[in-house]
Scaffold this active site. Sequence first.
Site, PDB file in Angstrom:
ATOM      1  N   ASN A 190      43.708  -3.297   9.259  1.00 33.10           N
ATOM      2  CA  ASN A 190      44.606  -4.055  10.122  1.00 33.10           C
ATOM      3  C   ASN A 190      44.206  -3.905  11.589  1.00 33.10           C
ATOM      4  O   ASN A 190      44.972  -4.192  12.492  1.00 33.10           O
ATOM      5  CB  ASN A 190      46.049  -3.589   9.886  1.00 33.10           C
ATOM      6  CG  ASN A 190      47.052  -4.475  10.599  1.00 33.10           C
ATOM      7  OD1 ASN A 190      46.766  -5.633  10.920  1.00 33.10           O
ATOM      8  ND2 ASN A 190      48.219  -3.933  10.887  1.00 33.10           N
ATOM      9  N   HIS A 244      53.039 -18.222   5.652  1.00 31.69           N
ATOM     10  CA  HIS A 244      52.268 -18.227   6.894  1.00 31.69           C
ATOM     11  C   HIS A 244      51.142 -17.202   6.806  1.00 31.69           C
ATOM     12  O   HIS A 244      51.310 -16.118   6.258  1.00 31.69           O
ATOM     13  CB  HIS A 244      53.203 -17.900   8.068  1.00 31.69           C
ATOM     14  CG  HIS A 244      52.467 -17.479   9.286  1.00 31.69           C
ATOM     15  ND1 HIS A 244      51.739 -18.370  10.048  1.00 31.69           N
ATOM     16  CD2 HIS A 244      52.292 -16.270   9.866  1.00 31.69           C
ATOM     17  CE1 HIS A 244      51.169 -17.714  11.041  1.00 31.69           C
ATOM     18  NE2 HIS A 244      51.485 -16.436  10.953  1.00 31.69           N
ATOM     19  N   HIS A 272      48.479 -15.126  21.228  1.00 29.42           N
ATOM     20  CA  HIS A 272      48.091 -13.828  21.771  1.00 29.42           C
ATOM     21  C   HIS A 272      47.871 -13.901  23.277  1.00 29.42           C
ATOM     22  O   HIS A 272      47.667 -12.892  23.926  1.00 29.42           O
ATOM     23  CB  HIS A 272      46.813 -13.320  21.104  1.00 29.42           C
ATOM     24  CG  HIS A 272      46.972 -13.142  19.630  1.00 29.42           C
ATOM     25  ND1 HIS A 272      47.849 -12.224  19.108  1.00 29.42           N
ATOM     26  CD2 HIS A 272      46.402 -13.753  18.582  1.00 29.42           C
ATOM     27  CE1 HIS A 272      47.805 -12.298  17.786  1.00 29.42           C
ATOM     28  NE2 HIS A 272      46.941 -13.221  17.450  1.00 29.42           N
TER      29      HIS A 272
HETATM   30  N1  GLN Z   1      57.419 -14.336  11.129  1.00 33.14           N
HETATM   31  C1  GLN Z   1      56.560 -13.434  11.824  1.00 33.14           C
HETATM   32  C2  GLN Z   1      56.681 -13.653  13.315  1.00 33.14           C
HETATM   33  O1  GLN Z   1      56.832 -14.736  13.721  1.00 33.14           O
HETATM   34  C3  GLN Z   1      55.124 -13.598  11.404  1.00 33.14           C
HETATM   35  C4  GLN Z   1      54.212 -12.625  12.114  1.00 33.14           C
HETATM   36  C5  GLN Z   1      52.792 -12.612  11.639  1.00 33.14           C
HETATM   37  O2  GLN Z   1      52.355 -13.463  10.925  1.00 33.14           O
HETATM   38  N2  GLN Z   1      52.026 -11.661  12.058  1.00 33.14           N
HETATM   39  O3  GLN Z   1      56.590 -12.756  14.089  1.00 33.14           O
HETATM   40 ZN    ZN Z   2      50.971 -14.789  11.987  1.00 34.68          ZN
END
Ligand code: GLN
Ligand code: ZN
Length: 765
Positions: free
Chosen positions: A126, A655, A705
């Site tokens: 990660n 997602h 970001h």
């Molecule tokens: N639902 C989360 C957010 O919006 C998804 C975060 C992610 O994919 N890292 O923070």
């Molecule tokens: Zn994300």
Amino acid sequence: MVQSAVLGFPRIGPNRELKKATEGYWNGKITVDELFKVGKDLRSQNWKLQKEAGVDIIPSNDFSFYDQVLDLSLLFNVIPDRYTKYDLSPIDTLFAMGRGLQRKATETEKAVDVTALEMVKWFDSNYHYVRPTFSKTTQFKLNGQKPVDEYLEAKELGIQTRPVLLGPVSYLFLGKADKDSLDLEPLSLLEQLLPIYAEVLSKLAAAGATEVQIDEPVLVLDLPATAQAAIKKAYTYFGKQSNLPKITLATYFGTVVPNLDVIKGLPVSALHVDFVRAPQQFDDVVAAIGDKQTLSVGIVDGRNIWKNDFKKSSAFVNKAIEKLGADRVVVATSSSLLHTPVDLTNETKLDAEIKGFFSFATQKLDEVVVITKNVSGQNVAAALEANAKSVESRGKSKLIHDSSVKARVASIDQKMSTRASPFEQRLPEQKKIFNLPLFPTTTIGSFPQTKDIRINRNKFNKGTITAEEYEKFINSEIETVIRFQEEIGLDVLVHGEPERNDMVQYFGEQINGYAFTVNGWVQSYGSRYVRPPIIVGDLSRPKAMSVKESVYAQSITSKPVKGMLTGPITCLRWSFPRDDVDQRTQAMQLALALRDEVNDLEAAGIKVIQVDEPALREGLPLREGAERSAYYSWAAEAFRVATSGVANKTQIHSHFCYSDLDPNHIKALDADVVSIEFSKKDDANYIAEFKNYPNHIGLGLFDIHSPRVPSKDEFITKISAILKTYPAEKFWVNPDCGLKTRGWEETRLSLTHMVEAAQYFREQY
Ligand code: GLN
Ligand code: ZN
């Protein structure tokens, strides 16, 4: 004599000193000299800590203000032109490449507006590195001499170190061609790059370094023949140079066996191999080691937090000593300790029994040293005895086993992991309910986690505000987010996730079988650190975890609000997993807990439920083969177990971010709508890969970001480009990911522009 070695130590500091300093610098609160001073102090602390622990081979150049791969790009002048035209200082150039920079002109400085380079997962961890981005105009040369400076800094403290560098083949292989040079093959630059590496290495030698650690982690991948040839070429080249330090060629996170023919006979003095991850490679590796080469035995886990089993590890190292002799064996961490929290002694709130199961980076130093002493015949009886007891007590602990959870996992069948009808039948039912326009707009879930939110959460945790007061505060945050989304015209809303400290920790805290640290931070990227929860035992959900907030949000708006959950694979991957049961079992336990939550949300009237799986890709085993195929199937199954208990009309979203996704893998999840990170891909081929994805999809349109605000026209250009390949009927409009790390100002503007762009396209279609 057997030596002990550490491949890298966390640079964030025991109390996140690095984060405070870098963010302070970005916000103009501290000067660049103050920032550098913090870096220097952290380095010196880390070296001293390792020296005092008795580690023989201590790394240097494992420090970075942002990312060690990005440091190399700066060092080798791999800086795309868009970052050089502003006359930024080296450190500001580094940060601009890492996180983008948008700055209005002042009296003394020009305006700056530049996006960040792509950030990618570091193998299956990660951690994220900033991708080296090469162009036909890239001219390698040395910018400064960071590795030498840091080596000398340690030397001044009286500490001899072994500098670490990512190797030339990994550096190129993990990079990509810039958008102006898409036909450039990064590996073709090897010949030009090698003399620059040699220059750094000879400078290190001149400064007094006798050994360097060169990491070639790509050696655990299925390498194409060109990359294999590049390894041979690079290390043969180094072998021909005079006056270079001795090289330990380091690999980690997997087996090197498929590349052993390449490694065999290379003119390096030592090979480091990860035997924690892949102990089965022992015989092959030992057979491939040359007569004079040393084997660095990676036996203390750099990726997980479980206490080492000294007896087992010592026996393993002794096998190596038998074959190679004590002088040709090093006892080492399996990889850099970057992926583990700094110090267990800072954990004041952990249950004593559970705490006894763990070992963090600082404790791992002692582990490396004790094992080394043990295999060298020194007396460490007391440490061995205490360790044996602790290992045994974990095996027997009552905190670990729950028979009802085991039984439920055993009962999972095909029906539980399949939606009632296929997508083609679900879609019309969903359309009827939501009646969304073309180019529906949504966000990924979180909204800015403001200081106010953090303050109130702290107050609640400390007990200075009551549960009711906290709930009231959270509800008012939710209301702000809902009103804002209505105001700018978003279609599918979110509640903003103000109640969540972290997307995994928040759920972990409500699931039995998890343990938490108060200070177990691990760097994820740049100044973002995570505090992974620890899966200690069998997992189950005692009660609903997210229903209250979602129901409140839905109660104050007529637009659909997405229920928001973290998927089973992401909960698993972003936790420290158990090492006593397999990953699939842990994923299924999580899937069942989430299934109950998904069903509870539906029962409470939530019609759209998003189950995020950003870590799906990182869990993919690094090599092709049985393990990878199995993962494809059980990871998708876990997601479907979590999401298949709902009616056709309930719309399931998912997602993904941070990675190059395989559309087939996503297809297997059978989510109705997926959103994926996309804004930095710049590659039409990547869109094309998703063209045949059957369900609906939102390709992320801006980089969350970075604080940079894209204009409406920029969105329009982006969407037009995607529409060349991707059908409008399936097209969702959304950012790359959640907005929690952003400020409100840029969030407001970016989303407004995004919605305006969607409206523009609705008029065109
Ligand atoms: N639902 C989360 C957010 O919006 C998804 C975060 C992610 O994919 N890292 O923070
Ligand atoms: Zn994300």
